[in-house]
Design a protein around this motif. Structure first.
Motif, mmCIF file in Angstrom:
data_model
loop_
_atom_site.group_PDB
_atom_site.id
_atom_site.type_symbol
_atom_site.label_atom_id
_atom_site.label_comp_id
_atom_site.label_asym_id
_atom_site.label_seq_id
_atom_site.Cartn_x
_atom_site.Cartn_y
_atom_site.Cartn_z
ATOM 1 N N PRO A 270 0.837 -1.206 0.000
ATOM 2 C CA PRO A 270 0.000 0.000 0.000
ATOM 3 C C PRO A 270 0.870 1.254 0.000
ATOM 4 N N SER A 271 0.352 2.345 -0.535
ATOM 5 C CA SER A 271 1.040 3.631 -0.548
ATOM 6 C C SER A 271 1.436 4.010 0.880
ATOM 7 N N GLY A 272 2.685 4.458 1.057
ATOM 8 C CA GLY A 272 3.147 4.891 2.372
ATOM 9 C C GLY A 272 3.828 3.802 3.179
ATOM 10 N N THR A 273 3.921 2.604 2.608
ATOM 11 C CA THR A 273 4.525 1.489 3.342
ATOM 12 C C THR A 273 6.043 1.487 3.219
ATOM 13 N N GLY A 274 6.581 2.114 2.188
ATOM 14 C CA GLY A 274 8.031 2.253 2.070
ATOM 15 C C GLY A 274 8.708 1.344 1.068
ATOM 16 N N LEU B 24 0.538 3.068 9.343
ATOM 17 C CA LEU B 24 0.406 3.470 7.943
ATOM 18 C C LEU B 24 -0.286 4.830 7.860
ATOM 19 N N GLU B 25 -1.352 4.996 8.613
ATOM 20 C CA GLU B 25 -2.067 6.278 8.608
ATOM 21 C C GLU B 25 -1.147 7.399 9.104
ATOM 22 N N ARG B 26 -0.362 7.117 10.160
ATOM 23 C CA ARG B 26 0.570 8.112 10.696
ATOM 24 C C ARG B 26 1.602 8.510 9.631
ATOM 25 N N ARG B 27 2.123 7.510 8.882
ATOM 26 C CA ARG B 27 3.118 7.793 7.832
ATOM 27 C C ARG B 27 2.509 8.632 6.718
ATOM 28 N N THR C 25 1.546 15.881 2.384
ATOM 29 C CA THR C 25 1.395 16.249 0.971
ATOM 30 C C THR C 25 -0.017 15.977 0.469
ATOM 31 N N ASP C 26 -0.809 15.236 1.249
ATOM 32 C CA ASP C 26 -2.122 14.823 0.771
ATOM 33 C C ASP C 26 -3.251 15.460 1.574
ATOM 34 N N SER C 27 -4.373 15.684 0.898
ATOM 35 C CA SER C 27 -5.565 16.204 1.565
ATOM 36 C C SER C 27 -6.193 15.076 2.385
ATOM 37 N N GLU C 28 -7.104 15.435 3.268
ATOM 38 C CA GLU C 28 -7.828 14.425 4.068
ATOM 39 C C GLU C 28 -8.545 13.430 3.156
ATOM 40 N N GLU C 29 -9.119 13.952 2.076
ATOM 41 C CA GLU C 29 -9.840 13.095 1.135
ATOM 42 C C GLU C 29 -8.892 12.081 0.491
ATOM 43 N N THR C 30 -7.700 12.546 0.094
ATOM 44 C CA THR C 30 -6.709 11.660 -0.523
ATOM 45 C C THR C 30 -6.227 10.614 0.478
ATOM 46 N N ILE C 31 -5.981 11.035 1.718
ATOM 47 C CA ILE C 31 -5.546 10.095 2.761
ATOM 48 C C ILE C 31 -6.619 9.030 2.978
ATOM 49 N N ALA C 32 -7.876 9.449 3.033
ATOM 50 C CA ALA C 32 -8.981 8.494 3.223
ATOM 51 C C ALA C 32 -9.024 7.498 2.062
ATOM 52 N N LYS C 33 -8.826 7.986 0.828
ATOM 53 C CA LYS C 33 -8.820 7.095 -0.348
ATOM 54 C C LYS C 33 -7.647 6.115 -0.278
ATOM 55 N N ARG C 34 -6.462 6.622 0.095
ATOM 56 C CA ARG C 34 -5.276 5.760 0.197
ATOM 57 C C ARG C 34 -5.478 4.684 1.273
ATOM 58 N N LEU C 35 -6.096 5.039 2.391
ATOM 59 C CA LEU C 35 -6.325 4.066 3.462
ATOM 60 C C LEU C 35 -7.346 3.014 3.032
ATOM 61 N N ALA C 36 -8.373 3.438 2.301
ATOM 62 C CA ALA C 36 -9.369 2.475 1.801
ATOM 63 C C ALA C 36 -8.720 1.533 0.793
ATOM 64 N N LYS C 37 -7.866 2.079 -0.081
ATOM 65 C CA LYS C 37 -7.168 1.249 -1.062
ATOM 66 C C LYS C 37 -6.207 0.295 -0.347
ATOM 67 N N ALA C 38 -5.571 0.779 0.728
ATOM 68 C CA ALA C 38 -4.646 -0.062 1.505
ATOM 69 C C ALA C 38 -5.384 -1.274 2.076
ATOM 70 N N PHE D 247 -7.965 -2.759 0.851
ATOM 71 C CA PHE D 247 -8.190 -3.651 -0.294
ATOM 72 C C PHE D 247 -6.907 -4.413 -0.627
ATOM 73 N N GLU D 248 -5.788 -3.677 -0.738
ATOM 74 C CA GLU D 248 -4.511 -4.292 -1.117
ATOM 75 C C GLU D 248 -4.014 -5.287 -0.071
ATOM 76 N N LEU D 249 -4.186 -4.961 1.207
ATOM 77 C CA LEU D 249 -3.740 -5.854 2.284
ATOM 78 C C LEU D 249 -4.421 -7.219 2.203
ATOM 79 N N GLY D 250 -5.606 -7.255 1.623
ATOM 80 C CA GLY D 250 -6.329 -8.518 1.452
ATOM 81 C C GLY D 250 -5.622 -9.479 0.505
ATOM 82 N N PHE D 251 -4.717 -8.958 -0.340
ATOM 83 C CA PHE D 251 -3.975 -9.804 -1.287
ATOM 84 C C PHE D 251 -2.675 -10.350 -0.700
ATOM 85 N N ALA D 252 -2.240 -9.836 0.440
ATOM 86 C CA ALA D 252 -0.946 -10.222 1.019
ATOM 87 C C ALA D 252 -0.746 -11.739 1.113
#
Length: 194
Positions: free
Chosen positions: A19-23, A139-142, A148-161, A163-168
């Motif tokens: 997910p975005s922000g994981t490094g 992840l949210e803290r990072r 650099t991101d708006s609250e809306e973008t952060i919320a979208k990235r966390l929702a996508k995260a 989803f993505e974590l389900g594939f791990a």
């Protein structure tokens, strides 16, 4: 008598997803120049125009939309996606072959679906590594720490995260990025042992 150098061998394919922000980009930066890993980053193809000083075959392989579509129809991509309307990005099979045939290993930084497509296509020649955050809270803290991101973008990235974590579990290996040094060493050890 064979023309092949008996000491040469075909490189392998290593795919990192997270997910975005994981490094994962930071991990790749830490290990890409370790000589014992013989890593080369694959150059993606895109249907967008070059920006600034970008050069064909350096930052990207720049294709017209028509070229991209034709090559996709011919099955020349390992994976590709229309990231924005009319703008596609993908990895050409020829790019993977170019690097592997030179005896180097390919390292790829792509999304979870692309990673699973690479694994399906190349089987045991490819190793998929999923980079996990220590926790969703971290992840949210990072993501917030980037500032650099708006609250809306952060919320979208966390929702996508989520989803993505389900594939791990579908990945060959999972590495928790608790500290960058430790995670980079763990990924490097997986690559060295392949």
């Amino acid at each position: 008598m064979s023309n092949q150098n008996p000491t040469s061998h075909r490189g392998k394919i290593f795919v990192l997803s997270a997910p975005s922000g994981t490094g994962k980009s930071s991990i790749i930066s830490k290990i890409i120049d370790r000589p014992e890993l013989r890593l080369r980053f694959s150059i993606s193809a895109t249907s967008r125009k070059p920006r600034g000083t970008e050069k064909h075959g350096v930052e990207y392989y720049f294709l017209t939309s028509e070229e991209f579509s034709e090559r996709a129809c011919r099955g020349e991509f390992v994976e590709w996606e229309e990231v924005y309307p009319g703008t596609c990005y993908g990895t050409l099979v020829s790019e993977i072959d170019r690097i592997c045939d030179s005896g180097h290993n390919v390292i790829m930084d792509i999304d979870v679906k692309g990673a699973l497509n690479v694994k399906k296509r190349f089987g045991d020649r490819a190793m998929t590594i999923f980079i996990l955050p220590p926790s969703k809270e971290e992840l949210e803290r990072r993501l917030r720490g980037r500032a650099t991101d708006s609250e809306e973008t952060i919320a979208k990235r966390l929702a996508k995260a989520d989803f993505e974590l389900g594939f791990a579990p579908e990945f060959d290996h999972r590495v928790v990025n608790d500290t960058l040094e430790h995670a980079a060493d763990e990924v490097a050890a997986l690559i060295a042992g392949a």
